[in-house]
Design a protein around this motif. Structure first.
Motif, PDB file in Angstrom:
ATOM      1  N   LEU A  70       0.755  -1.125  -0.088  1.00  0.00           N
ATOM      2  CA  LEU A  70      -0.014  -0.164  -0.129  1.00  0.00           C
ATOM      3  C   LEU A  70       0.892   1.365  -0.066  1.00  0.00           C
ATOM      4  N   VAL A  71       1.928   1.290   0.792  1.00  0.00           N
ATOM      5  CA  VAL A  71       2.590   2.429   1.099  1.00  0.00           C
ATOM      6  C   VAL A  71       3.616   2.667  -0.239  1.00  0.00           C
ATOM      7  N   MET A  72       4.183   1.406  -0.676  1.00  0.00           N
ATOM      8  CA  MET A  72       4.838   1.404  -1.959  1.00  0.00           C
ATOM      9  C   MET A  72       4.005   2.184  -3.161  1.00  0.00           C
ATOM     10  N   ALA A  73       3.036   1.520  -3.420  1.00  0.00           N
ATOM     11  CA  ALA A  73       2.185   1.773  -4.670  1.00  0.00           C
ATOM     12  C   ALA A  73       1.727   3.346  -4.259  1.00  0.00           C
ATOM     13  N   ALA A  74       1.629   3.836  -3.229  1.00  0.00           N
ATOM     14  CA  ALA A  74       1.170   5.207  -2.957  1.00  0.00           C
ATOM     15  C   ALA A  74       2.394   6.357  -3.315  1.00  0.00           C
ATOM     16  N   GLY A  75       3.684   5.908  -3.283  1.00  0.00           N
ATOM     17  CA  GLY A  75       4.634   6.628  -3.162  1.00  0.00           C
ATOM     18  C   GLY A  75       5.719   6.249  -4.486  1.00  0.00           C
ATOM     19  N   LEU A  76       5.028   5.797  -5.458  1.00  0.00           N
ATOM     20  CA  LEU A  76       6.098   5.428  -6.528  1.00  0.00           C
ATOM     21  C   LEU A  76       6.059   6.395  -7.397  1.00  0.00           C
ATOM     22  N   LEU A  77       5.127   7.396  -7.550  1.00  0.00           N
ATOM     23  CA  LEU A  77       5.125   8.738  -8.386  1.00  0.00           C
ATOM     24  C   LEU A  77       6.318   9.755  -7.979  1.00  0.00           C
ATOM     25  N   THR A  78       6.218   9.675  -6.569  1.00  0.00           N
ATOM     26  CA  THR A  78       6.831  10.826  -5.829  1.00  0.00           C
ATOM     27  C   THR A  78       8.547  10.121  -5.673  1.00  0.00           C
ATOM     28  N   GLY A  79       8.636   8.969  -5.607  1.00  0.00           N
ATOM     29  CA  GLY A  79       9.798   8.319  -5.592  1.00  0.00           C
ATOM     30  C   GLY A  79      10.554   8.696  -7.120  1.00  0.00           C
ATOM     31  N   GLY A  80       9.935   8.339  -8.202  1.00  0.00           N
ATOM     32  CA  GLY A  80      10.430   8.712  -9.303  1.00  0.00           C
ATOM     33  C   GLY A  80      10.656  10.135  -9.600  1.00  0.00           C
ATOM     34  N   ARG A  81       9.902  11.031  -9.169  1.00  0.00           N
ATOM     35  CA  ARG A  81      10.160  12.491  -9.327  1.00  0.00           C
ATOM     36  C   ARG A  81      11.501  12.825  -8.473  1.00  0.00           C
TER      37      ARG A  81
END
Length: 143
Positions: A70-81
């Protein structure tokens, strides 16, 4: 030699000079990806033993498995940015170190709640680590 051939030959020489380092980079990327995949599947297999050792209800075991995803999926876009802004290599290394430290916290958990919190922390660092893998492969092997 024509004007068009000169940049192509220079690019080929540059690629050949960096070849050993890029294969080492690929190995690091694959190791990070493997850590992510193993972590997801190992927890599902180990849940009965975790419940036996730490106690907790079936819902806490479901949260143990789901918190990371859940946390990983929510943060993937932020991590990529973050990788775009601060550099993919730096974010991959930082995410990997954080992921390993969060894994140590998971191993040292003394309660189901601590385990769930540590798994959420793992998810944060995985969200930083995983998107860098795709971008780095593209950067290391441009064609």
């Amino acid at each position: 030699m024509t004007v068009i051939e000169a940049p192509i030959e220079a690019e080929a020489e540059a690629e050949a000079a960096g070849a050993p380092r890029r294969w080492l980079g690929l190995f690091a990327i694959l190791a990070a990806t493997l850590m992510n995949l193993l972590d997801t599947s190992i927890v599902n297999v180990a849940l009965p033993a975790i419940r036996h050792d730490l106690g907790g209800s079936y819902s806490t075991m479901q949260w143990t498995a789901a918190a990371y995803t859940l946390v990983m999926a929510a943060g993937l876009l932020t991590g990529g940015r973050l990788g775009d802004m601060f550099g993919r290599r730096r974010m991959l290394l930082g995410g990997s170190v954080g992921f390993v430290l969060a894994s140590v916290l998971c191993a040292a958990a003394i309660s189901p709640e601590m385990l769930i919190g540590s798994r959420m922390l793992q998810g944060v660092f995985a969200a930083v680590m995983v998107p860098q893998c795709f971008g780095l492969v593209r950067d290391l092997f441009p064609r």
